[in-house]
Design a protein around this motif. Structure first.
Motif, PDB file in Angstrom:
ATOM      1  N   VAL A  92      -5.455   0.028  -8.563  1.00  0.00           N
ATOM      2  CA  VAL A  92      -4.239   0.232  -7.104  1.00  0.00           C
ATOM      3  C   VAL A  92      -3.098  -0.633  -8.145  1.00  0.00           C
ATOM      4  O   VAL A  92      -2.608  -1.438  -8.977  1.00  0.00           O
ATOM      5  N   LYS A  93      -1.441  -0.181  -7.894  1.00  0.00           N
ATOM      6  CA  LYS A  93      -0.519  -0.187  -8.364  1.00  0.00           C
ATOM      7  C   LYS A  93       0.166  -1.064  -7.262  1.00  0.00           C
ATOM      8  O   LYS A  93       0.789  -1.957  -8.177  1.00  0.00           O
ATOM      9  N   ASP A  94       0.041  -1.028  -6.244  1.00  0.00           N
ATOM     10  CA  ASP A  94       0.713  -2.240  -5.797  1.00  0.00           C
ATOM     11  C   ASP A  94       0.115  -2.717  -4.384  1.00  0.00           C
ATOM     12  O   ASP A  94      -0.097  -1.519  -3.330  1.00  0.00           O
ATOM     13  N   GLY A  95      -0.796  -3.082  -4.227  1.00  0.00           N
ATOM     14  CA  GLY A  95      -2.196  -3.357  -3.347  1.00  0.00           C
ATOM     15  C   GLY A  95      -1.986  -4.524  -2.232  1.00  0.00           C
ATOM     16  O   GLY A  95      -2.522  -4.995  -1.459  1.00  0.00           O
ATOM     17  N   ARG A  96      -0.488  -5.260  -2.271  1.00  0.00           N
ATOM     18  CA  ARG A  96      -0.144  -5.946  -1.235  1.00  0.00           C
ATOM     19  C   ARG A  96      -0.226  -4.809   0.448  1.00  0.00           C
ATOM     20  O   ARG A  96       0.254  -4.475   0.572  1.00  0.00           O
ATOM     21  N   LEU A  97      -0.424  -6.477   1.140  1.00  0.00           N
ATOM     22  CA  LEU A  97      -0.734  -6.537   2.562  1.00  0.00           C
ATOM     23  C   LEU A  97       0.117  -7.361   3.080  1.00  0.00           C
ATOM     24  O   LEU A  97      -0.297  -8.532   2.523  1.00  0.00           O
ATOM     25  N   GLY A  98       0.265  -8.159   4.894  1.00  0.00           N
ATOM     26  CA  GLY A  98       0.924  -8.810   5.139  1.00  0.00           C
ATOM     27  C   GLY A  98       2.322  -8.557   4.092  1.00  0.00           C
ATOM     28  O   GLY A  98       3.316 -10.157   5.735  1.00  0.00           O
ATOM     29  N   GLU A  99       3.244  -7.818   4.253  1.00  0.00           N
ATOM     30  CA  GLU A  99       4.242  -7.639   4.056  1.00  0.00           C
ATOM     31  C   GLU A  99       5.231  -7.032   4.878  1.00  0.00           C
ATOM     32  O   GLU A  99       4.722  -5.915   4.245  1.00  0.00           O
ATOM     33  N   ALA A 100       6.790  -6.899   4.552  1.00  0.00           N
ATOM     34  CA  ALA A 100       7.878  -6.036   4.682  1.00  0.00           C
ATOM     35  C   ALA A 100       8.328  -5.361   3.405  1.00  0.00           C
ATOM     36  O   ALA A 100       9.257  -5.866   2.626  1.00  0.00           O
ATOM     37  N   ILE A 101       7.722  -3.882   3.540  1.00  0.00           N
ATOM     38  CA  ILE A 101       7.507  -3.992   1.414  1.00  0.00           C
ATOM     39  C   ILE A 101       6.863  -2.211   1.246  1.00  0.00           C
ATOM     40  O   ILE A 101       8.573  -1.819   0.686  1.00  0.00           O
ATOM     41  N   SER A 102       7.243  -1.724   2.398  1.00  0.00           N
ATOM     42  CA  SER A 102       6.964  -0.213   2.609  1.00  0.00           C
ATOM     43  C   SER A 102       8.452   0.577   2.902  1.00  0.00           C
ATOM     44  O   SER A 102       9.341  -0.137   2.681  1.00  0.00           O
ATOM     45  N   GLU A 103       8.333   1.815   2.227  1.00  0.00           N
ATOM     46  CA  GLU A 103       9.184   2.613   2.617  1.00  0.00           C
ATOM     47  C   GLU A 103       9.665   3.224   4.093  1.00  0.00           C
ATOM     48  O   GLU A 103      10.333   3.886   4.607  1.00  0.00           O
ATOM     49  N   GLY A 104       8.664   2.340   4.586  1.00  0.00           N
ATOM     50  CA  GLY A 104       8.643   3.043   6.246  1.00  0.00           C
ATOM     51  C   GLY A 104       7.152   3.025   6.770  1.00  0.00           C
ATOM     52  O   GLY A 104       7.022   2.920   8.419  1.00  0.00           O
ATOM     53  N   CYS A 105       6.561   3.524   6.197  1.00  0.00           N
ATOM     54  CA  CYS A 105       4.870   3.495   6.927  1.00  0.00           C
ATOM     55  C   CYS A 105       3.976   2.327   6.638  1.00  0.00           C
ATOM     56  O   CYS A 105       4.814   1.836   6.285  1.00  0.00           O
ATOM     57  N   VAL A 106       3.184   2.520   6.892  1.00  0.00           N
ATOM     58  CA  VAL A 106       2.198   1.340   7.091  1.00  0.00           C
ATOM     59  C   VAL A 106       1.021   1.914   6.363  1.00  0.00           C
ATOM     60  O   VAL A 106       0.297   2.255   6.567  1.00  0.00           O
ATOM     61  N   ARG A 107       1.214   0.564   5.612  1.00  0.00           N
ATOM     62  CA  ARG A 107       0.149   0.361   4.164  1.00  0.00           C
ATOM     63  C   ARG A 107      -1.578  -0.810   5.011  1.00  0.00           C
ATOM     64  O   ARG A 107      -1.446  -1.745   5.530  1.00  0.00           O
ATOM     65  N   LEU A 108      -2.099   0.071   4.710  1.00  0.00           N
ATOM     66  CA  LEU A 108      -3.517  -0.091   5.126  1.00  0.00           C
ATOM     67  C   LEU A 108      -4.633  -0.980   4.062  1.00  0.00           C
ATOM     68  O   LEU A 108      -4.484   0.455   2.499  1.00  0.00           O
ATOM     69  N   LYS A 109      -5.983  -0.970   3.288  1.00  0.00           N
ATOM     70  CA  LYS A 109      -6.927  -1.066   2.667  1.00  0.00           C
ATOM     71  C   LYS A 109      -7.229  -0.011   2.508  1.00  0.00           C
ATOM     72  O   LYS A 109      -7.580   1.080   3.838  1.00  0.00           O
TER      73      LYS A 109
END
Length: 237
Positions: free
Chosen positions: A199-216
């Motif tokens: 894992v390089k960046d496993g943060r969830l529940g935050e506004a941090i992406s380049e626009g995509c929706v990140r999930l586990k």
């Protein structure tokens, strides 16, 4: 009552001990004038011992009272903490139910060409997958997600799944199991070191992406494996 009688008895014992000490002290003072020096020394010593015993009993009683008081205070603090936790849990459950209710309303009003419907609540940072059960949309999955940063917000609107892929790599990281729904906007896993599952960046529940929706990872894989192309994807705040 038995408890009160016992306490009264203990108090009486302490008082008698003090009176006895005083009496011995007076007797020792009087007898010291009549008896030889050896006896005069022993009697005050006995009086001192009796006085120490009485004081010790009083000290033990005070210690017991202080201990009971502290136990009561600790119990009260624990009860207050439990009540606060219960209130927090009830509040969280209510908020989660409100998020699901809002997503369900979207599914019922917009529908989908497949038996699946994906709702992404950007404000709540939740991705909810519904499945048609023949009569209504039922919650199949409900995951925490991360969405676009302020400078690269996630697109809002109604779209359909158009493509899928195992992974993509960029700038030293890799994301797995992507589901494309509009342009370069995807649902995919969190970031891993490029070409690995570290894992390089496993943060969830935050506004941090380049626009995509990140999930586990397992959530992204579930969508990749289960949700077909053509499924409706709705993103809202």
């Amino acid at each position: 009552m038995p408890g009160m009688a016992k306490h009264a008895k203990e108090n009486s014992t302490s008082v008698v001990g003090v009176l006895l000490a005083c009496l011995l002290a007076v007797c020792a003072l009087g007898l010291s004038l009549l008896l030889p020096a050896a006896f005069a020394v022993e009697l005050p010593a006995a009086a001192d011992a009796a006085a120490d015993t009485a004081l010790s009993n009083g000290s033990l009683e005070a210690t017991a009272v202080n201990g009971a008081t502290q136990i009561a205070l600790d119990a009260s603090a624990d009860a207050a903490s439990m009540a606060e936790n219960a209130v927090d849990k009830a509040k969280a459950a209510k908020e989660k139910a409100a998020v699901v209710k809002k997503a369900l309303k979207k599914a019922r009003s917009i529908s989908s060409a497949t038996d699946y419907f994906i709702a992404v609540d950007i404000a709540a940072k939740r991705t909810i997958v519904f499945k048609w059960n023949g009569e209504d949309w039922a919650v199949e999955k409900n995951w925490l997600c991360s969405t676009g940063a302020p400078e690269s917000p996630t697109v809002l609107g109604t779209y359909d799944v158009v493509d899928k892929g195992y992974s993509f790599s960029k700038d030293g990281y890799t994301c797995y199991y992507y589901t494309q729904f509009f342009g370069n906007y995807l649902l995919h896993s969190v970031k891993y070191d490029e070409g690995t599952f570290d894992v390089k960046d496993g943060r969830l529940g935050e506004a941090i992406s380049e626009g995509c929706v990140r999930l586990k990872l397992n959530a992204a894989k579930w969508i990749y494996d289960t949700v077909p192309v053509g499924t409706r994807v709705v993103l809202y705040e």
